[in-house]
Design a protein around this motif. Structure first.
Motif, short mmCIF file in Angstrom:
data_model
loop_
_atom_site.label_atom_id
_atom_site.label_comp_id
_atom_site.label_asym_id
_atom_site.label_seq_id
_atom_site.Cartn_x
_atom_site.Cartn_y
_atom_site.Cartn_z
N SER A 60 -10.32 5.62 8.98
CA SER A 60 -9.80 5.32 10.24
C SER A 60 -8.80 5.98 10.42
O SER A 60 -7.91 5.64 11.18
CB SER A 60 -8.85 4.18 10.05
OG SER A 60 -7.71 4.19 8.92
N ASP A 65 -5.69 3.28 14.02
CA ASP A 65 -4.19 2.50 12.77
C ASP A 65 -4.64 1.82 12.47
O ASP A 65 -4.89 0.53 12.71
CB ASP A 65 -3.37 2.13 13.69
CG ASP A 65 -2.42 2.01 12.63
OD1 ASP A 65 -2.34 2.37 11.55
OD2 ASP A 65 -1.36 1.03 13.17
N PRO A 74 -5.25 0.67 8.34
CA PRO A 74 -5.17 0.65 7.43
C PRO A 74 -6.15 -0.56 6.47
O PRO A 74 -6.11 -1.39 7.03
CB PRO A 74 -3.62 0.23 7.31
CG PRO A 74 -3.42 -0.21 8.05
CD PRO A 74 -4.01 -0.15 9.12
N ASP A 126 -5.57 -0.80 3.96
CA ASP A 126 -4.61 -1.46 1.80
C ASP A 126 -4.37 -3.03 2.57
O ASP A 126 -4.21 -3.93 1.38
CB ASP A 126 -3.61 -0.97 1.43
CG ASP A 126 -2.70 -0.08 2.62
OD1 ASP A 126 -2.42 -1.07 4.27
OD2 ASP A 126 -1.91 0.69 2.55
N GLU A 149 -6.38 0.59 -1.84
CA GLU A 149 -4.78 1.72 -1.80
C GLU A 149 -5.44 3.24 -2.55
O GLU A 149 -6.19 3.59 -2.82
CB GLU A 149 -3.31 1.39 -2.42
CG GLU A 149 -3.34 -0.11 -2.26
CD GLU A 149 -1.75 -0.10 -3.42
OE1 GLU A 149 -2.06 0.73 -4.71
OE2 GLU A 149 -1.60 -1.54 -3.47
N ASN A 150 -5.16 3.64 -0.94
CA ASN A 150 -5.31 5.49 -1.41
C ASN A 150 -6.86 5.42 -1.76
O ASN A 150 -7.59 6.47 -1.73
CB ASN A 150 -4.41 5.94 -2.40
CG ASN A 150 -2.95 6.18 -2.37
OD1 ASN A 150 -2.88 6.47 -1.43
ND2 ASN A 150 -2.47 5.35 -3.18
#
Length: 230
Positions: free
Chosen positions: A12, A16, A18, A20, A27-28
């Motif tokens: 992405s 926007d 995310p 996580d 995460e990451n």
């Protein structure tokens, strides 16, 4: 030269979205994809990506995501996932790749590609819930026809190995076959990789040899975002 698979990149960079929010495993995750990919895959290898590549709505919005993929090592072959809303006609997708010099990426859409001793093909597939309706049956029948089309193209390549990528698992949530594996067996498919299952749904994974077809779940969070050698 080797063949790897990794599904559900869910990139992405141009929107926007995310990932996580779906738990610590995400995460990451783009950093994990990059580091794992670059350490495992060589420029002589091929990576099959069976769906959910980018969260972009339109293909023009997927530019940054495709740029990320194009700059990773090796050749890449992409199959449609249920969240690939940017997906359009093969002609338009190939024009997008050519116009942006994304020369390490191929799109599979009722076609097949050859790599070393393997013919690689695939389709999105579909998942039917317990309360399936006529629309579900119509879509799954259409996806079976698309699987046959891509397999017919793969057979023409006359390669030793036949590899199928499918986004949805080729079985229902109870682990029962839904017709896709039967088609694969009839064409002599050696390996089928699939994605789509995340988090708690990992418990529904079916892997191993089922009647001659080796099944592997390669969704990103299931394999810790490491390309799987197949």
């Amino acid at each position: 030269m080797a063949i790897f698979a990794l599904a559900d990149l869910h990139l992405s960079f141009g929107t926007d979205k995310p990932m996580d929010v779906f738990g610590a495993k995400w995460e990451n995750y783009t950093e994990k994809i990059y580091e794992n990919w670059q350490s495992i895959v060589s420029n002589d290898d091929l990576v099959l990506i069976p769906g959910d590549v980018s969260w972009a709505t339109y293909i023009s919005d997927a530019y940054k995501d495709f740029k990320f993929i194009n700059e990773l090592k090796g050749r890449k072959v992409i199959i449609k996932g249920n969240h690939d809303y940017w997906w359009t006609t093969l002609k338009k997708m190939e024009e997008f790749l050519a116009d942006n010099s994304f020369d390490t990426i191929r799109i599979l859409n009722n076609n097949a590609v050859a790599f070393e001793d393997a013919a690689i093909c695939g389709t999105r597939g579909w998942s039917v819930q317990d309360n399936n309706d006529e629309d579900d049956e119509r879509i799954i029948d259409r996806e079976k026809k698309r699987l046959i089309l891509t397999l017919e193209e793969a057979i023409k390549l006359k390669k030793k190995r036949l590899i199928v990528g499918i986004h949805y698992p080729p079985f229902d949530r109870h682990g029962e076959e839904n017709g896709f594996l039967e088609i694969m067996r009839s064409y002599g498919v050696d390996t089928c990789v699939y994605g789509h299952l995340h988090s708690y749904a990992h418990k529904n994974a079916v892997e191993g040899n089922l009647g001659g077809v080796e099944l592997r779940l390669v969704s990103g969070d299931f394999v810790d975002f490491r390309p799987v050698k197949i």
